[in-house]
Motif scaffolding. Structure first.
Motif, mmCIF file in Angstrom:
data_model
loop_
_atom_site.group_PDB
_atom_site.id
_atom_site.type_symbol
_atom_site.label_atom_id
_atom_site.label_comp_id
_atom_site.label_asym_id
_atom_site.label_seq_id
_atom_site.Cartn_x
_atom_site.Cartn_y
_atom_site.Cartn_z
ATOM 1 N N THR A 1 5.143 -23.125 -0.966
ATOM 2 C CA THR A 1 4.136 -23.861 -0.202
ATOM 3 C C THR A 1 3.957 -23.211 1.168
ATOM 4 O O THR A 1 4.793 -22.419 1.617
ATOM 5 N N LEU A 2 2.879 -23.615 1.854
ATOM 6 C CA LEU A 2 2.651 -23.092 3.202
ATOM 7 C C LEU A 2 3.737 -23.569 4.162
ATOM 8 O O LEU A 2 4.134 -22.834 5.072
ATOM 9 N N LYS B 1 -1.433 -18.424 13.264
ATOM 10 C CA LYS B 1 -2.713 -17.802 12.888
ATOM 11 C C LYS B 1 -2.578 -17.020 11.578
ATOM 12 O O LYS B 1 -3.467 -17.075 10.712
ATOM 13 N N LYS B 2 -1.486 -16.302 11.417
ATOM 14 C CA LYS B 2 -1.305 -15.526 10.178
ATOM 15 C C LYS B 2 -1.073 -16.449 8.987
ATOM 16 O O LYS B 2 -1.511 -16.151 7.873
ATOM 17 N N LEU B 3 -0.402 -17.556 9.227
ATOM 18 C CA LEU B 3 -0.204 -18.524 8.143
ATOM 19 C C LEU B 3 -1.560 -19.068 7.697
ATOM 20 O O LEU B 3 -1.838 -19.175 6.494
ATOM 21 N N GLU B 4 -2.395 -19.371 8.677
ATOM 22 C CA GLU B 4 -3.726 -19.900 8.367
ATOM 23 C C GLU B 4 -4.590 -18.842 7.667
ATOM 24 O O GLU B 4 -5.293 -19.133 6.701
ATOM 25 N N LEU C 1 0.552 -16.738 -1.222
ATOM 26 C CA LEU C 1 1.066 -17.594 -2.312
ATOM 27 C C LEU C 1 0.516 -17.135 -3.663
ATOM 28 O O LEU C 1 1.240 -17.115 -4.672
ATOM 29 N N GLU C 2 -0.756 -16.743 -3.676
ATOM 30 C CA GLU C 2 -1.356 -16.257 -4.931
ATOM 31 C C GLU C 2 -0.664 -14.982 -5.408
ATOM 32 O O GLU C 2 -0.381 -14.831 -6.607
#
Length: 625
Positions: free
Chosen positions: A596-597, A609-612, A619-620
């Protein structure tokens, strides 16, 4: 002027923007000091995290309403990549340099003046222009000028290894904007250079932060020249096949010839020097930054500000001018903290050439004397029989213990008492001058000492000298080592275009037996064929990369897939891959395999910002979608 507002907590910015959980070393103290408005001089090795020392205060001060930070940076490539990395992290940053159109430059100036930037990178030449100074004055009067960061601050010193006259006028910043904090940063400065930086930039009241100069992940290897190109090839093939590296050469011609020769031997090598067409030079630099496994053959025009983290080796085919230059150049290896190597081949000709360049330069005698002292320190490092790292760190005023990760520690060199041999050589040089009123070169001296009959020996009747053949028991490599060290120790000097040898006053001490000379035994000549191992003295560092070491087969597959995904993103953004995410972050993603995020948010190197921007795509990739 606007009164200071409450500043955000720097650690929160480190975690939120850059995705790191803790500061390293003195970073926290530096960041706190500068964020609160203090001046600082920071000496921190390449790869030690200097950029964060001004980037986080810049973000904190901008968020507190102080406005923009101006970063003085000498290189376009450095500006481009650092601004790209900041934008990837969600920071409003820009640069102004000669690569931009007038419209682009004016747009950035408007953004700066409107207070929409946290950081603006610019070269010292631009900062000194009336137009830019007027813009700074406007910001200052509106309380929108937060900080000056002067990167590569050693460029201001005439004693440093990379003096740039345009840096001298940066004292203007303090004179015009006296209450704006300044941070000056460099990776290399000995005591005399450090004092020069403080004086020329008017940093007398600044707090000085000196981090350890030790780069424990770098293994230092210095070898005597014996067909140096072949030695280099063996080193690359045996230790660093398909890995990124830099090979430094003194001349542009040698750079091009070395790159061409390495390509013919199957190495993916490119050339870089200031005499090349600028478009070709830029293309080569971009390829080095963006592609894997390229070896860049270059003059020292290449390298300052090159942030590529996975350079696995730096090699010198010629002796640098001083330890600062050597340290700065070797420090471009292993910025990611992974094992890396600094390899250098040098010989008698290097010593002679460097001394001649100093002696023949148009500089003042005071400047020449300082440069001779710096060269002597480098020669002492090259000829050392004890730990290289102890010698290197001692030059910067840092005490240390033997490192266990240099050639002398791993394979202590055999030594011999060379006092008698030195006396033979000095006596022969003395007799040359007594007989002819002038000296001869090292090659002829060795021929006479070894009793080798040549046309020159017969021409000058040197087989009649009392020193004829007195050193026949020693081989040519030993004699070259003796002469090299006599020059390095200052008992012999070279003179004129033919590099003839003469005695100094201190040579009397050796001739009278008042000093003992212990020297390293020359290595046996190497004649191995292509692809053979280069011996235990440069045994391969354990590179089961701390990055990939504990990845099982499935995690390794995920790591490879993430690298392929990152490559595509980097290409579409026009940035080096490491600016998107570094290998260590990809490896942790592959190892942890977040589902998960929220789980991904804890991975080092992934800020908000990089997570967003990339979280869902990562994840894909991890799920094989």
């Amino acid at each position: 002027m606007k009164s200071p507002n409450h500043h955000p907590v720097p650690l929160d910015i480190l975690q939120e923007v850059f995705g790191y959980s803790a500061f390293r070393g003195q970073q926290a103290a530096i960041v706190d000091h500068v964020t609160e408005g203090g001046d600082a001089l920071v000496l921190m090795p390449t790869g030690g995290g200097k950029s964060l020392c001004y980037q986080i205060p810049a973000i904190a001060r901008q968020r507190a309403g102080h406005g923009v930070t101006v970063v003085v940076s000498p290189l376009i490539a450095l500006m481009h990549d650092q601004v790209g990395a900041l934008e990837e992290a969600g920071v409003a940053a820009a640069f102004l340099n000669s690569s931009q159109s007038l419209e682009e430059a004016q747009h950035i100036e408007r953004e700066m003046l409107a207070g929409r930037l946290s950081m603006l990178y610019a070269a010292p030449e631009r900062i000194n222009t009336p137009r830019f100074l007027a813009q700074l004055q406007s910001l200052y009067e509106r309380g929108k000028l937060a900080l000056f960061a002067i990167d590569e601050a050693h460029c201001v010193s005439q004693w440093g290894h990379d003096f740039r006259s345009e840096y001298l006028s940066l004292s203007l910043l303090h004179e015009r904007f006296p209450d704006i904090p300044r941070i000056a940063l460099t990776a290399t400065a000995d005591d005399i250079t450090r004092a020069d930086i403080i004086e020329r930039l008017q940093l007398e009241e600044a707090r000085v932060f000196i981090a350890s100069f030790d780069r424990p992940n770098i293994r230092y290897l210095i070898v005597e020249k014996d067909k140096p190109r072949e030695q280099l090839l063996r080193f690359i093939q045996d230790e660093h096949e398909d890995e990124a590296g830099v090979v430094y050469c003194q001349s542009r011609k040698k750079v091009e010839e070395t790159a061409e020769w390495l390509r013919a031997e199957g190495i993916n090598a490119l050339a870089y020097h200031a005499g090349m067409d600028s478009e070709l030079r830029k293309r080569h630099q971009d390829r080095f930054l963006r592609e894997d496994g390229i070896v860049m053959c270059a003059t020292v025009a290449f390298g300052m500000g090159i942030d590529k983290p996975d350079v696995r080796f730096v090699a010198h085919l010629d002796l640098p001018k001083n330890i600062e230059g050597y340290y700065q150049e070797t420090g471009r290896a292993g910025r990611d903290g992974e094992p890396a190597q600094a390899w250098m081949a040098y010989g008698l000709a290097d010593v002679v050439n460097q001394r001649r360049m100093i002696d023949e330069s148009p500089s003042t005698e005071e400047f020449k004397q300082v440069q001779r002292g710096k060269l002597d320190a480098l020669l002492a490092l090259a000829e050392a029989i004890d730990c290289r790292r102890v010698r290197l760190l001692s030059y910067f005023g840092e005490e240390s213990e033997p490192c266990g990760n240099c050639d002398n520690c791993l394979n202590p060199p055999a030594t011999w008492d060379a006092t008698q041999a030195a006396q033979m050589a000095l006596s022969c040089i003395y007799r040359f001058h007594k007989s002819h009123g002038y000296g001869f070169g090292a090659g002829h001296l060795i021929d006479v000492l070894r009793g080798k009959e040549t046309d020159k020996v017969r021409q000058y009747a040197h087989d009649q000298l009392s020193t004829w053949a007195i050193g026949a028991s020693l081989g040519e490599p030993q004699w070259r080592a003796v002469i090299r060290q006599l020059i390095a120790l200052g008992y012999v000097v070279t003179e004129g275009e033919f590099n003839t040898l003469s005695l100094t006053e201190s040579a009397r001490e050796v001739l009278r037996g008042e000093v003992q000379l212990s020297m390293r035994q020359p290595s046996a000549p190497t004649r191995r064929g292509r692809g053979s191992r280069s011996g235990s003295s440069s045994s391969k560092p354990s590179r089961a990369s701390a990055v990939e070491a504990d990845l099982d087969d499935e995690a390794q597959a995920r790591f490879d897939q993430l690298k392929a995904w990152r490559s595509g993103v980097a290409k579409s953004h026009g940035l080096p891959a490491y600016v998107i995410l570094q290998n260590v972050t990809l490896a942790e993603l592959a190892r942890v395999h977040p589902g998960t995020l929220d789980e991904m948010a804890g991975i080092s190197g992934i800020g908000a910002k990089k997570l967003e921007a990339y979280g869902e795509a990562i994840l894909e990739v991890l799920n094989g979608d």
